[in-house]
Every structure is written in structure tokens, then in C-alpha cells.
Design an enzyme around this catalytic site. Structure first.
Site, mmCIF file in Angstrom:
data_model
loop_
_atom_site.group_PDB
_atom_site.id
_atom_site.type_symbol
_atom_site.label_atom_id
_atom_site.label_comp_id
_atom_site.label_asym_id
_atom_site.label_seq_id
_atom_site.Cartn_x
_atom_site.Cartn_y
_atom_site.Cartn_z
ATOM 1 N N ASN A 1 -6.653 -0.116 2.449
ATOM 2 C CA ASN A 1 -5.634 -0.663 3.170
ATOM 3 C C ASN A 1 -5.639 -1.713 4.123
ATOM 4 O O ASN A 1 -4.775 -2.083 4.625
ATOM 5 C CB ASN A 1 -4.915 0.642 3.667
ATOM 6 C CG ASN A 1 -3.354 0.101 4.044
ATOM 7 O OD1 ASN A 1 -2.706 -0.684 3.678
ATOM 8 N ND2 ASN A 1 -2.901 0.910 5.178
ATOM 9 N N ASP A 2 -7.136 -2.207 4.322
ATOM 10 C CA ASP A 2 -6.982 -2.966 5.473
ATOM 11 C C ASP A 2 -7.043 -4.486 4.659
ATOM 12 O O ASP A 2 -7.754 -5.307 4.546
ATOM 13 C CB ASP A 2 -8.493 -3.087 6.127
ATOM 14 C CG ASP A 2 -8.683 -3.980 7.411
ATOM 15 O OD1 ASP A 2 -7.664 -4.538 7.615
ATOM 16 O OD2 ASP A 2 -9.837 -4.011 7.760
ATOM 17 N N VAL A 3 -5.721 -4.872 4.420
ATOM 18 C CA VAL A 3 -5.384 -5.862 3.309
ATOM 19 C C VAL A 3 -4.161 -6.466 3.996
ATOM 20 O O VAL A 3 -3.105 -5.833 4.327
ATOM 21 C CB VAL A 3 -5.290 -5.513 2.058
ATOM 22 C CG1 VAL A 3 -4.523 -6.374 0.869
ATOM 23 C CG2 VAL A 3 -6.566 -4.973 1.402
ATOM 24 N N ASP B 1 4.199 -5.057 4.121
ATOM 25 C CA ASP B 1 4.261 -6.095 5.259
ATOM 26 C C ASP B 1 5.475 -7.100 5.288
ATOM 27 O O ASP B 1 6.064 -7.363 4.230
ATOM 28 C CB ASP B 1 2.824 -6.929 5.218
ATOM 29 C CG ASP B 1 1.528 -6.083 5.414
ATOM 30 O OD1 ASP B 1 1.804 -4.911 6.036
ATOM 31 O OD2 ASP B 1 0.440 -6.561 4.990
ATOM 32 N N TYR C 1 1.035 -12.934 8.285
ATOM 33 C CA TYR C 1 1.523 -11.578 8.476
ATOM 34 C C TYR C 1 2.138 -11.317 9.848
ATOM 35 O O TYR C 1 1.482 -11.945 10.843
ATOM 36 C CB TYR C 1 0.091 -10.681 8.108
ATOM 37 C CG TYR C 1 0.356 -9.131 8.864
ATOM 38 C CD1 TYR C 1 1.125 -8.324 8.098
ATOM 39 C CD2 TYR C 1 -0.119 -8.961 10.027
ATOM 40 C CE1 TYR C 1 1.361 -7.032 8.651
ATOM 41 C CE2 TYR C 1 0.110 -7.529 10.527
ATOM 42 C CZ TYR C 1 0.689 -6.749 9.980
ATOM 43 O OH TYR C 1 0.912 -5.425 10.446
ATOM 44 N N TRP D 1 0.939 -1.427 0.040
ATOM 45 C CA TRP D 1 0.175 0.101 -0.024
ATOM 46 C C TRP D 1 0.811 1.057 0.035
ATOM 47 O O TRP D 1 1.974 1.361 0.930
ATOM 48 C CB TRP D 1 -0.844 -0.127 1.277
ATOM 49 C CG TRP D 1 -1.442 1.227 1.632
ATOM 50 C CD1 TRP D 1 -1.311 2.040 2.864
ATOM 51 C CD2 TRP D 1 -2.949 1.513 1.016
ATOM 52 N NE1 TRP D 1 -2.188 3.037 2.799
ATOM 53 C CE2 TRP D 1 -3.299 2.850 1.919
ATOM 54 C CE3 TRP D 1 -3.574 1.177 0.260
ATOM 55 C CZ2 TRP D 1 -4.423 3.405 1.499
ATOM 56 C CZ3 TRP D 1 -4.816 1.778 -0.279
ATOM 57 C CH2 TRP D 1 -5.140 3.127 0.622
#
Ligand code: ABN
Length: 184
Positions: A157-159, A129, A170, A110
Site C-alpha cells: 500500500n505504500d503507493v 487518494d 498526491y 487500495w
């Protein structure tokens, strides 16, 4: 006694009839309306919670609020974290821009634009990440400047950006400066 009650009955009835004949339904409604308008101006207005707007305005790296200490590299309000959604790698054995040992940087990311109050410039920041270890669990930040709801594909962006790596597990999020934003 009965005569007294009859007298009160009669008197009340006469008064009510007199009042009813001198007051129309419309004038009663007008009076109620006037009372409501007057009440709206005189009763105290409930306060609005504008903290979310203030937060949004302040987290784009707008500088530290007066009287507050300079944000550290492990604080969510550090300028380059303006659009993070995740655990800061600087709290997880890595740094602001590098993954902790045993994890690998995500292939997709992102990208946000953050304002650096130190030099007054806007920078492109890539939020990659770090993948391959379970969630770090420390320093969770959700500043997300510029993020849009999930149905707006590509600007959300909540990925889990580890999705394209060998391990999609993650661990934490880095904030890598990739360029200066052009003005105009
Ligand atoms: N980009 C951090 C993240 C990881 C997993 C799920 C949501 C967000």
C-alpha cells in the site's frame, strides 16, 4: 630475602602443579558450562518490546482500549482507517469519504477490510487518494492492516494511487466503504 622469594616460588609452583594434576580440561569446561546454565535461569531476562504486535492487533478496528475516548473521524485509530497510508482527507478540507475541493479522486485504489466495533461487522474499505494538489501534510496515518512488503506486488500500500489520473500529484487519502465482508 632471595631465599624467601625462592621459597614462595617453589610453594606456588607445587600448588599449581597439584591443582593441574587433579583438574582436567574437560572438568573445567563442565564447571564453566554449569555456571552458564545456572546464570541463564537466575539472571533477569531482558524485556521484549511487543508494542508492534499489540498495535497490529488493535488497529484492525478491534474497538477502543478500556479507558480511552471513542476515536474521532480525524484520528488514525477510527475503525475505517485500519489500512490507511497517507494524510486523512477529513483533516484536509474533505471528509472521510470525499476529496477536498480542487482535487479529484484516484482511479485506482487500495482495498482493506476493517472491523466496525459499533455493529461487529467487517467492511471492505477503498482507500482512494485525492489528486491534483500538493500533499496536505495533516493527520498522517500509517495503519496499513493487511499490507505486505513492496516486493509482493499487488498487496503493498505504500503507493501513490494518483498514478492513473491526469494529475499524479498526491494530496490526501479517503476511506470509502464499498461493502460488507462475507464471513466464512
Ligand atoms: N497512497 C498514499 C501515498 C501517496 C504517495 C506515496 C505513497 C503513498
Amino acid at each position: 630475602m632471595k631465599r624467601l622469594l625462592d621459597f614462595i616460588d617453589e610453594l606456588t609452583e607445587r600448588r599449581v602443579r597439584a591443582l593441574a594434576s587433579s583438574t582436567s580440561r574437560r572438568s573445567a569446561l563442565v564447571k564453566v558450562g554449569k555456571l552458564m546454565v545456572a546464570g541463564a535461569f537466575t539472571l533477569p531476562v531482558l524485556p521484549f518490546d511487543r508494542t508492534s504486535q499489540a498495535h497490529a492487533a488493535g488497529t484492525h478496528g478491534g474497538g477502543k482500549p478500556a479507558g480511552k475516548a471513542e476515536p474521532k473521524v480525524t484520528d488514525c485509530d477510527y475503525w475505517r482507517y485500519c489500512s490507511v497510508d497517507g494524510f486523512l482527507c477529513s483533516c484536509c478540507g474533505g471528509s472521510a469519504a470525499t476529496c477536498p475541493p480542487g482535487t479529484s479522486i484516484s482511479k485506482v485504489a487500495w482495498v482493506g477490510t476493517c472491523h466496525n466495533p459499533a455493529d461487529g461487522k467487517d467492511y471492505l474499505v477503498s482507500y482512494n487518494d485525492c489528486c491534483g494538489k500538493t500533499s496536505c501534510g495533516r493527520c498522517f496515518c500509517n495503519t496499513n492492516y493487511g499490507d505486505r512488503p513492496g516486493y509482493r506486488m499487488g498487496v503493498h500500500n505504500d503507493v501513490n494511487w494518483c498514478m492513473a489520473n491526469d494529475s499524479s500529484v498526491y494530496h490526501c487519502t479517503t476511506s470509502v466503504i464499498v461493502g460488507v465482508a462475507e464471513s466464512g
